[in-house]
Design an enzyme around this catalytic site. Structure first.
Site, PDB file in Angstrom:
ATOM      1  N   CYS A 227       6.916  -6.644  -3.234  1.00  0.00           N
ATOM      2  CA  CYS A 227       5.552  -7.189  -3.218  1.00  0.00           C
ATOM      3  C   CYS A 227       5.547  -8.334  -2.215  1.00  0.00           C
ATOM      4  CB  CYS A 227       5.176  -7.703  -4.607  1.00  0.00           C
ATOM      5  SG  CYS A 227       3.581  -8.503  -4.671  1.00  0.00           S
ATOM      6  N   GLN A 228       5.107  -8.073  -1.023  1.00  0.00           N
ATOM      7  CA  GLN A 228       5.146  -9.081   0.043  1.00  0.00           C
ATOM      8  C   GLN A 228       3.784  -9.125   0.739  1.00  0.00           C
ATOM      9  OE1 GLN A 228       8.180  -6.447   1.751  1.00  0.00           O
ATOM     10  NE2 GLN A 228       7.202  -6.720   3.706  1.00  0.00           N
TER      11      GLN A 228
END
Length: 252
Positions: A14-15
């Site tokens: 999750c970036q």
């Protein structure tokens, strides 16, 4: 060249995604992320279905824009998408671990049959860590010095210490568990110094791996890999439901 396949299973970090919230196509909006590569593979292969897993924070990341981009991207490449946050503790493992699961089916196969997909419910029977704790373990101990100077430096109920009476589900096992963090760590009353880390077998039980599963890496890497892994029974039941859905559509 990736061989042809029916179902893709993947996880991705999750970036921050570039250009989120703007109306570019999916390739531009997700460039430079691992999700971009997942999309490229799905688009190129046109597989029948997929199953993606991520942390529940993905839903609220960047005020929800990240998740909106993910859903829009999957829709743009022709997939009907379903998603749900599930807790591993409802699926027979002694761990609280909430994750988002995203399932998709190729629209041209799925929508014309007016099909639906339902995430499977958990088990009625809960699992607790005390049933999986090992006794008289050597080699996993936390030194008395570290206990006195760090772990128990404050009387604030941290960290969590387990024993055979602990009818609880442990907190989420994280990939940095080997760093012995007092705020997030869960340790066991046992071993040469009275307090020890979770063993390999205990980690396997927390993540739903069978005891005979071989982990051929160092202990530090074992903790990293276990903390980054999916919970096997959750993936197993969702995958079973995907297969059942495809069979119902006579696609496999």
């Amino acid at each position: 060249e990736i061989p042809n396949f029916d179902i893709l299973v993947a996880g991705f970090p999750c970036q921050p995604f570039s250009s989120i919230g703007k109306r570019q196509g999916f390739l531009h909006a997700t460039q430079g992320t691992l999700f971009y590569d997942v999309l490229r593979i799905i688009k190129h292969k046109g597989n029948k279905a997929f199953l993606l897993e991520n942390v529940q924070g993905l839903v609220t990341h960047d005020k929800g824009n990240t998740f909106k981009t993910i859903l829009r991207s999957l829709d743009e490449i022709g997939y009907k998408v379903f998603y749900k946050i599930l807790n591993a503790s409802d699926y027979g493992v002694p761990q609280q671990r909430k994750r988002i699961y995203i399932v998709g089916f190729k629209k041209d196969l799925f929508v014309k049959n007016d099909a639906e997909f339902n995430f499977p419910n958990g088990k009625n029977k809960k699992a607790y860590i005390n049933d999986y704790l090992e006794k008289n373990i050597k080699g996993y101990s936390i030194s008395k010095h570290l206990q006195d100077k760090y772990l128990f430096k404050k009387d604030d109920g941290r960290p969590v210490i387990l024993d055979k009476k602990s009818k609880v589900q442990v907190k989420t096992l994280v990939s940095s568990y080997h760093k012995i963090q007092r705020l997030t760590g869960t340790f066991v009353k046992d071993g040469e110094t009275g307090i020890r880390l979770l063993t390999e077998n205990e980690c396997k039980s927390i993540m739903g791996f069978p005891k005979e599963f071989i982990i051929p890496v160092s202990r530090t890497q074992m903790y990293r890999q276990m903390g980054n892994s999916v919970v096997v029974p959750v993936i197993e039941v969702i995958a079973g439901e995907i297969v059942k859905t495809l069979e119902g559509l006579k696609l496999i």
